[in-house]
Scaffold this motif. Structure first.
Motif, PDB file in Angstrom:
ATOM      1  N   PHE A   1       0.827  -1.192   0.000  1.00 11.01           N
ATOM      2  CA  PHE A   1       0.000   0.000   0.000  1.00 11.01           C
ATOM      3  C   PHE A   1       0.868   1.251   0.000  1.00 11.01           C
ATOM      4  N   ASN A   2       0.393   2.292  -0.650  1.00 14.15           N
ATOM      5  CA  ASN A   2       1.035   3.601  -0.614  1.00 14.15           C
ATOM      6  C   ASN A   2       0.378   4.410   0.497  1.00 14.15           C
ATOM      7  N   SER A   3       1.116   4.638   1.591  1.00 12.17           N
ATOM      8  CA  SER A   3       0.531   5.293   2.760  1.00 12.17           C
ATOM      9  C   SER A   3       0.086   6.718   2.468  1.00 12.17           C
ATOM     10  N   ASN A   4       0.767   7.379   1.519  1.00  9.83           N
ATOM     11  CA  ASN A   4       0.397   8.751   1.181  1.00  9.83           C
ATOM     12  C   ASN A   4      -0.762   8.814   0.198  1.00  9.83           C
ATOM     13  N   GLU A   5      -0.882   7.779  -0.622  1.00 13.20           N
ATOM     14  CA  GLU A   5      -1.965   7.731  -1.610  1.00 13.20           C
ATOM     15  C   GLU A   5      -2.624   6.355  -1.539  1.00 13.20           C
ATOM     16  N   PRO A   6      -3.598   6.177  -0.656  1.00 10.45           N
ATOM     17  CA  PRO A   6      -4.196   4.853  -0.424  1.00 10.45           C
ATOM     18  C   PRO A   6      -4.915   4.251  -1.631  1.00 10.45           C
ATOM     19  N   ARG A   7      -5.142   5.073  -2.652  1.00  8.34           N
ATOM     20  CA  ARG A   7      -5.823   4.547  -3.856  1.00  8.34           C
ATOM     21  C   ARG A   7      -4.818   3.963  -4.851  1.00  8.34           C
ATOM     22  N   LYS A   8      -3.516   3.998  -4.498  1.00  7.27           N
ATOM     23  CA  LYS A   8      -2.478   3.399  -5.339  1.00  7.27           C
ATOM     24  C   LYS A   8      -1.874   2.212  -4.603  1.00  7.27           C
ATOM     25  N   ILE A   9      -1.900   1.056  -5.225  1.00 10.56           N
ATOM     26  CA  ILE A   9      -1.326  -0.142  -4.623  1.00 10.56           C
ATOM     27  C   ILE A   9      -0.575  -0.952  -5.686  1.00 10.56           C
ATOM     28  N   SER A  10       0.304  -1.825  -5.207  1.00 12.26           N
ATOM     29  CA  SER A  10       0.971  -2.779  -6.090  1.00 12.26           C
ATOM     30  C   SER A  10       0.858  -4.158  -5.461  1.00 12.26           C
ATOM     31  N   PHE A  11       0.851  -5.177  -6.307  1.00 20.16           N
ATOM     32  CA  PHE A  11       0.713  -6.547  -5.813  1.00 20.16           C
ATOM     33  C   PHE A  11       1.094  -7.528  -6.904  1.00 20.16           C
ATOM     34  N   GLN A  12       1.163  -8.801  -6.536  1.00 20.56           N
ATOM     35  CA  GLN A  12       1.351  -9.881  -7.493  1.00 20.56           C
ATOM     36  C   GLN A  12       0.086 -10.721  -7.541  1.00 20.56           C
ATOM     37  N   ALA A  13      -0.150 -11.327  -8.719  1.00 23.71           N
ATOM     38  CA  ALA A  13      -1.338 -12.174  -8.860  1.00 23.71           C
ATOM     39  C   ALA A  13      -1.015 -13.370  -9.738  1.00 23.71           C
ATOM     40  N   ASP A  14      -1.689 -14.482  -9.473  1.00 19.00           N
ATOM     41  CA  ASP A  14      -1.502 -15.681 -10.285  1.00 19.00           C
ATOM     42  C   ASP A  14      -1.856 -15.380 -11.734  1.00 19.00           C
ATOM     43  N   SER A  15      -0.984 -15.828 -12.653  1.00 19.40           N
ATOM     44  CA  SER A  15      -1.154 -15.461 -14.056  1.00 19.40           C
ATOM     45  C   SER A  15      -2.423 -16.032 -14.688  1.00 19.40           C
ATOM     46  N   ASP A  16      -2.969 -17.101 -14.121  1.00 20.02           N
ATOM     47  CA  ASP A  16      -4.206 -17.669 -14.676  1.00 20.02           C
ATOM     48  C   ASP A  16      -5.465 -17.032 -14.074  1.00 20.02           C
ATOM     49  N   ARG A  17      -5.273 -15.987 -13.260  1.00 19.66           N
ATOM     50  CA  ARG A  17      -6.429 -15.322 -12.641  1.00 19.66           C
ATOM     51  C   ARG A  17      -6.495 -13.840 -13.000  1.00 19.66           C
ATOM     52  N   ILE A  18      -5.885 -13.462 -14.120  1.00 19.81           N
ATOM     53  CA  ILE A  18      -5.848 -12.050 -14.507  1.00 19.81           C
ATOM     54  C   ILE A  18      -7.257 -11.485 -14.707  1.00 19.81           C
ATOM     55  N   GLN A  19      -8.137 -12.266 -15.335  1.00 21.53           N
ATOM     56  CA  GLN A  19      -9.516 -11.798 -15.550  1.00 21.53           C
ATOM     57  C   GLN A  19     -10.209 -11.542 -14.215  1.00 21.53           C
ATOM     58  N   ASP A  20      -9.961 -12.404 -13.235  1.00 21.49           N
ATOM     59  CA  ASP A  20     -10.551 -12.218 -11.911  1.00 21.49           C
ATOM     60  C   ASP A  20      -9.997 -10.964 -11.230  1.00 21.49           C
ATOM     61  N   VAL A  21      -8.704 -10.689 -11.458  1.00 18.59           N
ATOM     62  CA  VAL A  21      -8.098  -9.490 -10.889  1.00 18.59           C
ATOM     63  C   VAL A  21      -8.778  -8.242 -11.434  1.00 18.59           C
ATOM     64  N   VAL A  22      -8.925  -8.191 -12.758  1.00 21.07           N
ATOM     65  CA  VAL A  22      -9.543  -7.026 -13.391  1.00 21.07           C
ATOM     66  C   VAL A  22     -10.989  -6.858 -12.917  1.00 21.07           C
ATOM     67  N   SER A  23     -11.722  -7.953 -12.808  1.00 23.98           N
ATOM     68  CA  SER A  23     -13.119  -7.892 -12.343  1.00 23.98           C
ATOM     69  C   SER A  23     -13.200  -7.349 -10.921  1.00 23.98           C
TER      70      SER A  23
END
Length: 303
Positions: free
Chosen positions: A247-269
């Motif tokens: 999480f970005n403590s100064n900008e809580p609407r910006k985040i970074s993470f990793q996700a399983d490559s076969d679940r990209i559609q679920d991530v976007v949803s």
């Protein structure tokens, strides 16, 4: 067409130490195979077996359908090899050593030799005793690349070369590939392997832990995401296919993470519920894959 180089269930023991454990891979004409792993993983041991310098404890290895140990002399007529550290006759000039290597091989292109001497900016008149490590590598590279072989084995070939000379080597590998030659490339420069290789074998503690194209390997890994949304995303760290949330403590609407490559559609949803403003995603690099397995090895050693 069958495999030009075939390794099956290869094992090598030095006393009680097992340097190779059931190593298996293939290399076909027109392919570049990257062979990567940490120091001591078994890369050079594998190559020494392929060159017929040492005998495997069990398993099989063939080149051109011939046994690498019993038929080494016949095999060497059609292979070229560059080691990671080249030792030369100190009283001979670089040009004399190149010509000696080429005459020993028997099949070479004198015009290509002269072209490579210019491309590598190499002075063939100096005595070998005066050469730096990079220039010693150039001697071996010029001799190998000017020879007319079907299989090229490179073991850390650009060690000691500057980036411009590395680029020359990469151009020559591309040329060999276009000519339908087979290349086994063991390299510590992962960007070089990623650029040149059709297939990659990652060896760790004497075992092949990954084998295939880089794209085939990436499906086993995660994608890196950076996202900015209109609303703060709630409880994303609880989603089972999302990992390493930052999480970005100064900008809580910006985040970074990793996700399983076969679940990209679920991530976007999932992210769309928070109204996506910006989304970046990238597959992990070969360096990420390599470091993942290297980290596993270190963790196992500590147990």
């Amino acid at each position: 067409m069958g495999a030009l180089l075939k390794v099956s269930q290869l094992k090598k023991q030095f006393g009680k130490f097992e340097a190779l454990k059931n190593v298996t891979f293939e290399l076909h004409s027109g392919e570049v195979l990257g062979y990567v792993g940490p120091n001591g993983a078994g890369k050079s041991t594998t190559i020494r077996i392929l060159l017929g310098l040492i005998k495997a404890s069990s398993g099989s290895a063939t080149i051109f359908g011939k046994n690498v140990f019993t038929d080494a002399l016949a095999i060497h007529k059609n292979i070229a090899y560059v080691p990671g550290d080249v030792y030369l006759w100190p009283n001979l000039s670089g040009g004399e050593i190149i010509d000696l290597f080429l005459k020993m091989h028997g099949h070479f292109d004198p015009q290509k030799r002269d072209e490579l001497i210019k491309k590598f900016e190499f002075d063939p008149k100096k005595k070998a005793r005066s050469y730096s490590k990079g220039n010693r590598q150039k001697v071996a590279l010029i001799a190998a690349l000017a020879s007319q072989a079907e299989l090229y084995i490179f073991d850390e070939p650009t060690s000691g070369l500057d980036p411009l000379m590395e680029a020359v080597f990469q151009e020559e590998v591309e040329r060999l590939k276009q000519q339908g030659k087979a290349i086994l490339l063991s390299s510590h420069i992962l960007s070089e392997v990623e650029r040149l290789c059709d297939k990659i074998a990652i060896i760790r503690a004497g075992e092949i832990v990954e084998f295939g194209s880089l794209d085939e390997m990436r499906h086993l890994t995660r994608y890196e995401f950076k996202v900015e949304t209109q609303e703060v995303i709630q409880d994303i760290e609880k989603i089972d296919f999302i990992h390493e949330v930052k999480f970005n403590s100064n900008e809580p609407r910006k985040i970074s993470f990793q996700a399983d490559s076969d679940r990209i559609q679920d991530v976007v949803s999932y992210l769309s519920n928070a109204h996506i403003i910006k989304l970046e995603s990238n597959p992990q690099t070969l360096e990420s894959l390599f470091l993942h397995h290297y980290t596993l090895e270190n963790q196992e050693e500590k147990k």
